[in-house]
Scaffold this motif. Structure first.
Motif, PDB file in Angstrom:
ATOM      1  N   LEU A 140     -21.541  24.715  -4.204  1.00 54.37           N
ATOM      2  CA  LEU A 140     -21.773  24.611  -2.763  1.00 54.37           C
ATOM      3  C   LEU A 140     -22.638  23.408  -2.423  1.00 54.37           C
ATOM      4  CD1 LEU A 140     -22.444  28.330  -1.692  1.00 54.37           C
ATOM      5  CD2 LEU A 140     -20.286  27.078  -1.705  1.00 54.37           C
ATOM      6  N   GLU A 141     -23.677  23.207  -3.220  1.00 53.94           N
ATOM      7  CA  GLU A 141     -24.622  22.141  -2.914  1.00 53.94           C
ATOM      8  C   GLU A 141     -24.124  20.763  -3.350  1.00 53.94           C
ATOM      9  OE1 GLU A 141     -28.859  24.521  -2.961  1.00 53.94           O
ATOM     10  OE2 GLU A 141     -28.020  23.921  -4.894  1.00 53.94           O
ATOM     11  N   GLU A 142     -23.550  20.681  -4.549  1.00 59.21           N
ATOM     12  CA  GLU A 142     -23.176  19.375  -5.087  1.00 59.21           C
ATOM     13  C   GLU A 142     -21.783  18.925  -4.673  1.00 59.21           C
ATOM     14  OE1 GLU A 142     -23.882  19.066  -9.264  1.00 59.21           O
ATOM     15  OE2 GLU A 142     -25.958  19.767  -9.113  1.00 59.21           O
ATOM     16  N   ASP A 143     -20.838  19.869  -4.535  1.00 60.91           N
ATOM     17  CA  ASP A 143     -19.467  19.493  -4.207  1.00 60.91           C
ATOM     18  C   ASP A 143     -19.175  19.606  -2.705  1.00 60.91           C
ATOM     19  OD1 ASP A 143     -19.460  20.307  -7.146  1.00 60.91           O
ATOM     20  OD2 ASP A 143     -17.470  19.414  -6.964  1.00 60.91           O
ATOM     21  N   LEU A 144     -19.621  20.692  -2.091  1.00 61.95           N
ATOM     22  CA  LEU A 144     -19.354  20.875  -0.668  1.00 61.95           C
ATOM     23  C   LEU A 144     -20.435  20.255   0.212  1.00 61.95           C
ATOM     24  CD1 LEU A 144     -17.946  24.530  -0.438  1.00 61.95           C
ATOM     25  CD2 LEU A 144     -16.727  22.363  -0.778  1.00 61.95           C
ATOM     26  N   GLY A 145     -21.563  19.910  -0.386  1.00 56.92           N
ATOM     27  CA  GLY A 145     -22.634  19.286   0.383  1.00 56.92           C
ATOM     28  C   GLY A 145     -23.350  20.229   1.323  1.00 56.92           C
ATOM     29  N   LEU A 146     -23.260  21.533   1.054  1.00 53.81           N
ATOM     30  CA  LEU A 146     -23.953  22.509   1.892  1.00 53.81           C
ATOM     31  C   LEU A 146     -25.420  22.601   1.487  1.00 53.81           C
ATOM     32  CD1 LEU A 146     -21.283  25.380   1.950  1.00 53.81           C
ATOM     33  CD2 LEU A 146     -21.732  23.672   3.724  1.00 53.81           C
ATOM     34  N   SER A 147     -26.257  22.921   2.444  1.00 50.65           N
ATOM     35  CA  SER A 147     -27.683  23.075   2.176  1.00 50.65           C
ATOM     36  C   SER A 147     -28.058  24.539   2.374  1.00 50.65           C
ATOM     37  CB  SER A 147     -28.499  22.186   3.118  1.00 50.65           C
ATOM     38  OG  SER A 147     -29.881  22.337   2.877  1.00 50.65           O
ATOM     39  N   ILE A 148     -28.352  25.230   1.270  1.00 46.50           N
ATOM     40  CA  ILE A 148     -28.708  26.648   1.320  1.00 46.50           C
ATOM     41  C   ILE A 148     -30.166  26.766   1.752  1.00 46.50           C
ATOM     42  CG2 ILE A 148     -28.886  28.782  -0.007  1.00 46.50           C
ATOM     43  CD1 ILE A 148     -26.679  27.598  -1.851  1.00 46.50           C
ATOM     44  N   GLY A 149     -30.388  27.518   2.806  1.00 44.15           N
ATOM     45  CA  GLY A 149     -31.714  27.536   3.410  1.00 44.15           C
ATOM     46  C   GLY A 149     -32.622  28.672   2.995  1.00 44.15           C
ATOM     47  N   PHE A 150     -32.222  29.911   3.304  1.00 40.29           N
ATOM     48  CA  PHE A 150     -33.130  31.037   3.078  1.00 40.29           C
ATOM     49  C   PHE A 150     -32.328  32.328   2.949  1.00 40.29           C
ATOM     50  CE2 PHE A 150     -32.499  30.427   7.580  1.00 40.29           C
ATOM     51  CZ  PHE A 150     -32.339  31.696   8.100  1.00 40.29           C
ATOM     52  N   ALA A 151     -33.013  33.397   2.575  1.00 43.84           N
ATOM     53  CA  ALA A 151     -32.355  34.691   2.411  1.00 43.84           C
ATOM     54  C   ALA A 151     -33.276  35.813   2.861  1.00 43.84           C
ATOM     55  CB  ALA A 151     -31.958  34.905   0.949  1.00 43.84           C
ATOM     56  N   LYS A 152     -32.666  36.882   3.319  1.00 41.11           N
ATOM     57  CA  LYS A 152     -33.390  38.122   3.609  1.00 41.11           C
ATOM     58  C   LYS A 152     -33.002  39.115   2.527  1.00 41.11           C
ATOM     59  CE  LYS A 152     -33.321  37.363   8.627  1.00 41.11           C
ATOM     60  NZ  LYS A 152     -32.834  37.905   9.928  1.00 41.11           N
ATOM     61  N   LYS A 153     -34.005  39.701   1.863  1.00 41.52           N
ATOM     62  CA  LYS A 153     -33.731  40.544   0.705  1.00 41.52           C
ATOM     63  C   LYS A 153     -34.251  41.962   0.896  1.00 41.52           C
ATOM     64  CE  LYS A 153     -33.887  36.803  -2.705  1.00 41.52           C
ATOM     65  NZ  LYS A 153     -34.389  36.391  -4.037  1.00 41.52           N
ATOM     66  N   GLU A 154     -33.544  42.885   0.263  1.00 43.06           N
ATOM     67  CA  GLU A 154     -33.950  44.294   0.237  1.00 43.06           C
ATOM     68  C   GLU A 154     -33.831  44.768  -1.197  1.00 43.06           C
ATOM     69  OE1 GLU A 154     -32.283  47.385   3.071  1.00 43.06           O
ATOM     70  OE2 GLU A 154     -31.308  47.966   1.209  1.00 43.06           O
ATOM     71  N   ILE A 155     -34.886  45.363  -1.731  1.00 41.92           N
ATOM     72  CA  ILE A 155     -34.882  45.821  -3.123  1.00 41.92           C
ATOM     73  C   ILE A 155     -35.077  47.335  -3.154  1.00 41.92           C
ATOM     74  CG2 ILE A 155     -35.988  45.632  -5.379  1.00 41.92           C
ATOM     75  CD1 ILE A 155     -36.946  42.857  -4.564  1.00 41.92           C
ATOM     76  N   THR A 156     -34.162  48.033  -3.828  1.00 42.97           N
ATOM     77  CA  THR A 156     -34.240  49.488  -3.948  1.00 42.97           C
ATOM     78  C   THR A 156     -33.963  49.912  -5.388  1.00 42.97           C
ATOM     79  OG1 THR A 156     -31.897  49.702  -3.341  1.00 42.97           O
ATOM     80  CG2 THR A 156     -33.513  49.892  -1.561  1.00 42.97           C
TER      81      THR A 156
ATOM     82  N   ASP B 222     -28.967  26.065   5.782  1.00 44.58           N
ATOM     83  CA  ASP B 222     -30.148  25.457   6.390  1.00 44.58           C
ATOM     84  C   ASP B 222     -30.088  25.459   7.910  1.00 44.58           C
ATOM     85  OD1 ASP B 222     -32.571  24.488   5.577  1.00 44.58           O
ATOM     86  OD2 ASP B 222     -32.007  22.391   5.734  1.00 44.58           O
ATOM     87  N   ASN B 223     -28.865  25.513   8.468  1.00 44.64           N
ATOM     88  CA  ASN B 223     -28.721  25.540   9.931  1.00 44.64           C
ATOM     89  C   ASN B 223     -28.712  26.968  10.485  1.00 44.64           C
ATOM     90  OD1 ASN B 223     -26.239  26.540   9.217  1.00 44.64           O
ATOM     91  ND2 ASN B 223     -25.049  24.849  10.068  1.00 44.64           N
ATOM     92  N   ALA B 224     -29.124  27.931   9.632  1.00 40.62           N
ATOM     93  CA  ALA B 224     -29.236  29.355   9.992  1.00 40.62           C
ATOM     94  C   ALA B 224     -27.887  30.060  10.098  1.00 40.62           C
ATOM     95  CB  ALA B 224     -30.028  29.537  11.285  1.00 40.62           C
ATOM     96  N   SER B 225     -26.806  29.459   9.566  1.00 43.64           N
ATOM     97  CA  SER B 225     -25.502  30.127   9.524  1.00 43.64           C
ATOM     98  C   SER B 225     -25.469  31.116   8.363  1.00 43.64           C
ATOM     99  CB  SER B 225     -24.372  29.103   9.350  1.00 43.64           C
ATOM    100  OG  SER B 225     -24.317  28.225  10.443  1.00 43.64           O
ATOM    101  N   LEU B 226     -25.122  32.367   8.653  1.00 40.67           N
ATOM    102  CA  LEU B 226     -25.036  33.404   7.634  1.00 40.67           C
ATOM    103  C   LEU B 226     -23.708  33.248   6.882  1.00 40.67           C
ATOM    104  CD1 LEU B 226     -25.913  36.056   6.286  1.00 40.67           C
ATOM    105  CD2 LEU B 226     -25.004  37.276   8.272  1.00 40.67           C
ATOM    106  N   PHE B 227     -23.771  32.950   5.591  1.00 43.18           N
ATOM    107  CA  PHE B 227     -22.541  32.691   4.855  1.00 43.18           C
ATOM    108  C   PHE B 227     -22.303  33.610   3.663  1.00 43.18           C
ATOM    109  CE2 PHE B 227     -25.438  30.540   2.043  1.00 43.18           C
ATOM    110  CZ  PHE B 227     -24.823  30.505   0.800  1.00 43.18           C
TER     111      PHE B 227
END
Length: 236
Positions: A164-180, A210-215
């Motif tokens: 995603l980062e090297e070939d598609l040039g997407l910038s992964i920004g952040f995540a919301k996590k839940e641990i159970t 990085d643009n806040a799009s949920l992917f």
């Protein structure tokens, strides 16, 4: 040609991974290491600094370097790291098996999780992670096709984030996590080595660009004895 300190780093890290040096052992002093490796103390310090940064040892002022537990993998709670990045120093000890690879119409639950309509397609990727011959992680990933139009089994076997980062040039920004902590499912028991284990650690993540799009929605299911989830916390 490798630098001298890299050769020393690889020699000591291999001894730790092979079990010749175990958690709690003290490494020889810098002078002793310099003598045994025919190297300067500055070279030894560089190797020890890298071993410390990669979690193999902990340097204690005035005492020396203590070997740390390496049988568990440290998963950062607040960080975003791929399995490949986490295990890159393990080489052949870590393997990935792609169990399911398909493009699907999302279920109502997945539509809600990814904020998609039933007509928008999603990549479904189920992978088993094996370390030292034991299958200990089940990763279930769902990626929105509108952000990831092309995906292959080979990419899934190597690293989706790297692609995603090297070939598609997407910038992964952040995540919301839940641990159970949950009881293992039939799927868990079928795909993982869980004999004698009656619980499994489940990490569910919503991952955004990085643009806040949920992917991506991912559910990562871990055998509890091999992993610890770590974070750095500071009191405000």
């Amino acid at each position: 040609m490798k630098n001298k300190f890299m050769k020393i780093y690889e020699n000591i890290s291999k001894q730790i991974l092979d079990g010749r040096l175990i958690a709690g052992d003290m490494l020889p002093s810098e002078n002793e290491l310099a003598e045994s490796h025919s190297a300067s103390r500055e070279t030894i310090r560089k190797a020890l600094k890298m071993l410390s940064e990669d979690g193999y040892i902990h340097k204690v002022q005035g005492k020396g370097s203590i070997v740390l537990e390496m049988k568990r993998l440290d998963f950062p709670v607040s960080g975003l790291v791929s399995f490949k990045e986490l295990t890159q120093k393990m080489g052949e000890r870590a393997k990935t098996y792609v169990e399911t690879f398909e493009k699907i119409n999302p279920s109502p639950a997945l539509q809600e999780a990814l904020k998609q309509t039933e007509d928008e397609l999603v990549w479904k990727v189920i992978r088993v992670r094996e370390i030292d011959g034991e299958r200990i992680i089940l990763d279930k990933d769902f990626l929105a096709e509108k952000y990831v139009p092309l995906l292959t089994i080979d990419i899934c076997r190597k690293s989706i984030y790297e692609y995603l980062e090297e070939d598609l040039g997407l910038s992964i920004g952040f995540a919301k996590k839940e641990i159970t902590i949950e009881e293992p499912t039939k799927e868990d028991r079928k795909l993982l080595d869980l004999e004698g284990f009656h619980s499994i650690v489940v990490v569910k993540s919503l991952v955004y660009l990085d643009n806040a799009s949920l992917f991506q929605f991912t559910e990562s299911r871990h055998r509890p004895d091999k992993f610890r989830f770590v974070d750095f916390a500071r009191r405000k």
